[in-house]
Design an enzyme around this catalytic site. Structure first.
Site, PDB file in Angstrom:
ATOM      1  N   CYS A 153      -5.536  13.206  12.634  1.00 41.65           N
ATOM      2  CA  CYS A 153      -6.063  11.869  12.407  1.00 41.65           C
ATOM      3  C   CYS A 153      -5.887  11.098  13.691  1.00 41.65           C
ATOM      4  O   CYS A 153      -5.296  11.591  14.647  1.00 41.65           O
ATOM      5  CB  CYS A 153      -5.366  11.185  11.247  1.00 41.65           C
ATOM      6  SG  CYS A 153      -3.746  10.619  11.647  1.00 41.65           S
TER       7      CYS A 153
ATOM      8  N   ARG B  45      -8.594  -0.448   4.689  1.00 35.83           N
ATOM      9  CA  ARG B  45      -7.745   0.581   4.066  1.00 35.83           C
ATOM     10  C   ARG B  45      -6.394   0.002   3.692  1.00 35.83           C
ATOM     11  O   ARG B  45      -5.752   0.483   2.766  1.00 35.83           O
ATOM     12  CB  ARG B  45      -7.505   1.739   5.054  1.00 35.83           C
ATOM     13  CG  ARG B  45      -8.650   2.686   5.207  1.00 35.83           C
ATOM     14  CD  ARG B  45      -8.217   3.860   6.066  1.00 35.83           C
ATOM     15  NE  ARG B  45      -6.909   4.334   5.631  1.00 35.83           N
ATOM     16  CZ  ARG B  45      -5.982   4.856   6.431  1.00 35.83           C
ATOM     17  NH1 ARG B  45      -6.216   5.001   7.700  1.00 35.83           N
ATOM     18  NH2 ARG B  45      -4.833   5.243   5.948  1.00 35.83           N
TER      19      ARG B  45
ATOM     20  N   ASP C  37       4.700   0.873  12.131  1.00 37.55           N
ATOM     21  CA  ASP C  37       3.542   0.177  11.558  1.00 37.55           C
ATOM     22  C   ASP C  37       3.442  -1.287  12.006  1.00 37.55           C
ATOM     23  O   ASP C  37       2.461  -1.966  11.667  1.00 37.55           O
ATOM     24  CB  ASP C  37       3.578   0.241  10.022  1.00 37.55           C
ATOM     25  CG  ASP C  37       3.181   1.618   9.498  1.00 37.55           C
ATOM     26  OD1 ASP C  37       2.744   2.456  10.309  1.00 37.55           O
ATOM     27  OD2 ASP C  37       3.312   1.855   8.284  1.00 37.55           O
TER      28      ASP C  37
ATOM     29  N   ARG D 217       0.160  14.830  13.046  1.00 30.97           N
ATOM     30  CA  ARG D 217       0.718  14.583  11.714  1.00 30.97           C
ATOM     31  C   ARG D 217       0.733  15.821  10.815  1.00 30.97           C
ATOM     32  O   ARG D 217       0.056  15.876   9.786  1.00 30.97           O
ATOM     33  CB  ARG D 217      -0.038  13.434  11.033  1.00 30.97           C
ATOM     34  CG  ARG D 217       0.017  12.165  11.834  1.00 30.97           C
ATOM     35  CD  ARG D 217      -0.619  11.003  11.133  1.00 30.97           C
ATOM     36  NE  ARG D 217       0.289  10.309  10.239  1.00 30.97           N
ATOM     37  CZ  ARG D 217      -0.017   9.170   9.628  1.00 30.97           C
ATOM     38  NH1 ARG D 217      -1.171   8.606   9.793  1.00 30.97           N
ATOM     39  NH2 ARG D 217       0.851   8.597   8.834  1.00 30.97           N
TER      40      ARG D 217
ATOM     41  N   LYS E 201       0.840  -1.212   0.000  1.00 29.56           N
ATOM     42  CA  LYS E 201       0.000   0.000   0.000  1.00 29.56           C
ATOM     43  C   LYS E 201       0.869   1.255   0.000  1.00 29.56           C
ATOM     44  O   LYS E 201       0.656   2.170  -0.785  1.00 29.56           O
ATOM     45  CB  LYS E 201      -0.905   0.005   1.236  1.00 29.56           C
ATOM     46  CG  LYS E 201      -1.584   1.345   1.478  1.00 29.56           C
ATOM     47  CD  LYS E 201      -2.456   1.335   2.713  1.00 29.56           C
ATOM     48  CE  LYS E 201      -1.764   1.684   3.997  1.00 29.56           C
ATOM     49  NZ  LYS E 201      -1.473   3.128   4.189  1.00 29.56           N
ATOM     50  N   ASN E 202       1.857   1.281   0.896  1.00 31.86           N
ATOM     51  CA  ASN E 202       2.632   2.513   1.061  1.00 31.86           C
ATOM     52  C   ASN E 202       3.603   2.774  -0.084  1.00 31.86           C
ATOM     53  O   ASN E 202       4.168   3.865  -0.175  1.00 31.86           O
ATOM     54  CB  ASN E 202       3.383   2.496   2.403  1.00 31.86           C
ATOM     55  CG  ASN E 202       2.443   2.768   3.564  1.00 31.86           C
ATOM     56  OD1 ASN E 202       1.257   3.044   3.358  1.00 31.86           O
ATOM     57  ND2 ASN E 202       2.969   2.690   4.779  1.00 31.86           N
TER      58      ASN E 202
HETATM   59  C1  UD1 Z   1       4.308   7.072   6.392  1.00 33.34           C
HETATM   60  C2  UD1 Z   1       3.463   5.833   6.215  1.00 33.34           C
HETATM   61  C3  UD1 Z   1       2.947   5.346   7.555  1.00 33.34           C
HETATM   62  C4  UD1 Z   1       4.109   5.147   8.526  1.00 33.34           C
HETATM   63  C5  UD1 Z   1       4.979   6.398   8.599  1.00 33.34           C
HETATM   64  C6  UD1 Z   1       6.222   6.209   9.436  1.00 33.34           C
HETATM   65  C7  UD1 Z   1       2.476   6.097   4.022  1.00 33.34           C
HETATM   66  C8  UD1 Z   1       1.256   6.374   3.217  1.00 33.34           C
HETATM   67  N1  UD1 Z   1       2.343   6.163   5.357  1.00 33.34           N
HETATM   68  O1  UD1 Z   1       3.463   8.095   6.939  1.00 33.34           O
HETATM   69  O2  UD1 Z   1       2.265   4.101   7.354  1.00 33.34           O
HETATM   70  O3  UD1 Z   1       3.593   4.878   9.818  1.00 33.34           O
HETATM   71  O4  UD1 Z   1       5.399   6.782   7.266  1.00 33.34           O
HETATM   72  O5  UD1 Z   1       6.967   5.129   8.993  1.00 33.34           O
HETATM   73  O6  UD1 Z   1       3.532   5.775   3.501  1.00 33.34           O
HETATM   74  N2  UD1 Z   1       6.020  15.049  10.632  1.00 33.34           N
HETATM   75  C9  UD1 Z   1       6.070  16.385  10.912  1.00 33.34           C
HETATM   76  N3  UD1 Z   1       6.017  17.285   9.863  1.00 33.34           N
HETATM   77  C10 UD1 Z   1       5.925  16.868   8.556  1.00 33.34           C
HETATM   78  C11 UD1 Z   1       5.894  15.495   8.289  1.00 33.34           C
HETATM   79  C12 UD1 Z   1       5.942  14.579   9.347  1.00 33.34           C
HETATM   80  O7  UD1 Z   1       6.141  16.801  12.068  1.00 33.34           O
HETATM   81  O8  UD1 Z   1       5.891  17.720   7.658  1.00 33.34           O
HETATM   82  C13 UD1 Z   1       6.040  14.072  11.758  1.00 33.34           C
HETATM   83  C14 UD1 Z   1       4.714  13.316  11.839  1.00 33.34           C
HETATM   84  O9  UD1 Z   1       3.766  14.041  12.578  1.00 33.34           O
HETATM   85  C15 UD1 Z   1       5.132  12.027  12.524  1.00 33.34           C
HETATM   86  C16 UD1 Z   1       6.552  11.794  12.001  1.00 33.34           C
HETATM   87  O10 UD1 Z   1       6.997  13.062  11.496  1.00 33.34           O
HETATM   88  O11 UD1 Z   1       5.174  12.201  13.913  1.00 33.34           O
HETATM   89  C17 UD1 Z   1       6.633  10.748  10.899  1.00 33.34           C
HETATM   90  O12 UD1 Z   1       5.863  11.150   9.791  1.00 33.34           O
HETATM   91  P1  UD1 Z   1       6.182  10.676   8.312  1.00 33.34           P
HETATM   92  O13 UD1 Z   1       7.462   9.929   8.278  1.00 33.34           O
HETATM   93  O14 UD1 Z   1       6.032  11.852   7.410  1.00 33.34           O
HETATM   94  O15 UD1 Z   1       5.007   9.638   8.051  1.00 33.34           O
HETATM   95  P2  UD1 Z   1       3.931   9.629   6.883  1.00 33.34           P
HETATM   96  O16 UD1 Z   1       4.582   9.885   5.578  1.00 33.34           O
HETATM   97  O17 UD1 Z   1       2.746  10.425   7.283  1.00 33.34           O
END
Ligand code: UD1
Length: 417
Positions: A115, A395, A303, A120, A22-23
């Site tokens: 969420c 999902r 995850d 996030r 999925k990711n």
């Molecule tokens: C992706 C995965 C999710 C997985 C996560 C961490 C997808 C669709 N989802 O989520 O399944 O759990 O990686 O391995 O691939 N953050 C900020 N600012 C930002 C971006 C992130 O503060 O601009 C923080 C987030 O709030 C969170 C952490 O960084 O606490 C990790 O987020 P991120 O690595 O971006 O995860 P996702 O891409 O949302």
């Protein structure tokens, strides 16, 4: 709404085919927007998040054909707006920002909002795209971005964000000059995205390490590409074998990407081996608890945290699980406690004290991986467990109830009353 009804206590035995990731599929589908010709994808898992992404691509002007796990995307004449109704159901929609700015010089994407597993934010995505020449405004809940052609830049992420790295990687492929992403996320799904982009003509080096270099090109063509297998789905079935005291043989299992998960499961006492083209996971003599801490790849993935917690609930001794990636990712704890687990929460950590048995009860799924952990616990609990709100599970897990039934689980899907 549907629910799963599980009769626990049956050891799982047999073969499970792991689906496409999925990711990896989500960003690759969105990256098709960068291409001028058609993109043919195979091994696209049939999931709710994928359906949402295909709807989003269609609203952005792409022509889509889907036949099972095959998806054809013809980007066509694109529009720059991703509406809130879709974005609110799937945070990954924010990944459109980079490709739309790169292709059209403008993008309007609804801000995803909070969420279930924490705030996030997307500040790191925005700051990085600003460094490449984009300008943003927040109005009416939408992020609106404009730019002339994006230009290459040196970007250092304060945290190795997965989505941020993907957004930047996509944007940089069509920017002028060189972009360097430092402290980039190293997740295998980012490597898969880079391989897809390279098959379309992008020039990328260093994917899978903390420094990625991208030389911008003028156009990307289409390609045919098979999505990688889902490492989290594979890890979840390994845990399912462990918690039921069974033995599962996984085909299309991305074993090389499961290093930290396999280490933890082996430390707990599971036997996991690559045998020819499959991976066999079994737990014979009972398991024991260990301490784990979630970390960016190649560390232990957040995850898999909830699923391994379920496994520890029935293991000997006690262990501490520390969640360092997301705030509020312990929503499964109180539900597991309803089944008889002994877990104490304190801030970012959970102390799990193994118990002799769990007892079935109605429980509520709160997010995708939490749902999987409740299904695992239900497979091992004595009596009947009803997992409600399984739209979360749908999902991210392709036909989980059907796959589990084939290997001996007593599980059925029904309308929630
Ligand atoms: C992706 C995965 C999710 C997985 C996560 C961490 C997808 C669709 N989802 O989520 O399944 O759990 O990686 O391995 O691939 N953050 C900020 N600012 C930002 C971006 C992130 O503060 O601009 C923080 C987030 O709030 C969170 C952490 O960084 O606490 C990790 O987020 P991120 O690595 O971006 O995860 P996702 O891409 O949302």
């Amino acid at each position: 709404m549907e629910q799963l009804v599980i009769q626990g206590g049956y050891p799982l035995k047999g073969e499970v085919a792991i689906s496409g990731s999925k990711n990896a599929a989500l960003p690759i589908l969105i990256a098709s927007l960068l291409c001028e010709d058609e993109v043919r994808l195979t091994k696209v898992p049939r999931l709710r998040d994928i359906t949402t992404t295909l709807k989003l691509l269609a609203l952005l002007g792409a022509d889509i054909e889907q036949d099972g796990q095959h998806v054809l995307v013809r980007p066509g004449h694109l529009l720059p707006e991703a509406p809130y109704d879709l974005v609110r159901t799937m945070r990954a929609s924010v990944l459109c920002l980079g490709p739309l700015l790169s292709r059209l010089g403008q993008a309007k994407v609804a801000l995803p909002g909070g969420c279930a597993i924490g705030a996030r934010p997307v500040d790191l995505h925005i700051k990085a795209l600003e460094k490449m020449g984009a300008r943003f405004e927040l109005e009416g809940g939408d992020i609106t971005g404009h730019c002339n052609r994006l230009h290459g830049a040196r970007i250092h992420f304060d945290f190795p964000t997965v989505g941020g790295t993907e957004n930047l990687l996509m944007a940089a492929t069509l920017a002028s000059g060189e972009t360097v992403i430092e402290n980039a996320a190293q997740e295998p799904e980012i490597v898969d995205l880079a391989h897809f982009l390279m098959a379309c003509g992008a020039i990328i080096e260093g994917h899978g390490t903390s420094v990625i270099r991208i030389q911008g090109v003028d156009r990307l063509k289409g390609c045919s590409y098979a999505i990688m297998s889902d490492r989290i789905e594979a890890g979840t079935y390994m845990a399912a074998a462990g918690i039921t005291g069974g033995e599962l043989s996984l085909t299309a299992c991305p074993f090389a990407h499961l290093g930290a998960v396999v280490r933890v499961l082996r430390d707990m006492g599971m036997d996991i081996e690559e045998v020819g083209d499959r991976v066999v996971a079994r737990a014979q003599d009972g398991l024991h608890c260990v301490d784990i801490e979630t970390m960016p790849h190649p560390g232990f993935p957040t995850d898999m945290q909830a699923q391994v917690m379920s496994l520890m609930c029935l293991a000997r001794g006690s262990g501490v699980i520390r969640e360092t990636i997301f705030e509020n990712r312990f929503m499964h704890v109180l539900e597991l406690v309803r089944l008889g687990a002994a877990i104490t929460l304190s801030g970012k950590q959970a102390l799990v004290q193994g118990v002799k048995r769990l007892t079935g009860a109605p429980v509520m799924a709160s997010d995708l991986r939490a749902s999987a952990s409740l299904v695992l616990a239900g497979l091992a609990a004595k009596g009947t467990t009803i997992v409600r709100r399984i739209y979360h599970l749908d999902r991210g897990y392709e036909a989980m109830d059907a796959k589990l039934t084939r290997v001996g689980a007593h599980i059925r899907r029904e309308q929630q009353r």
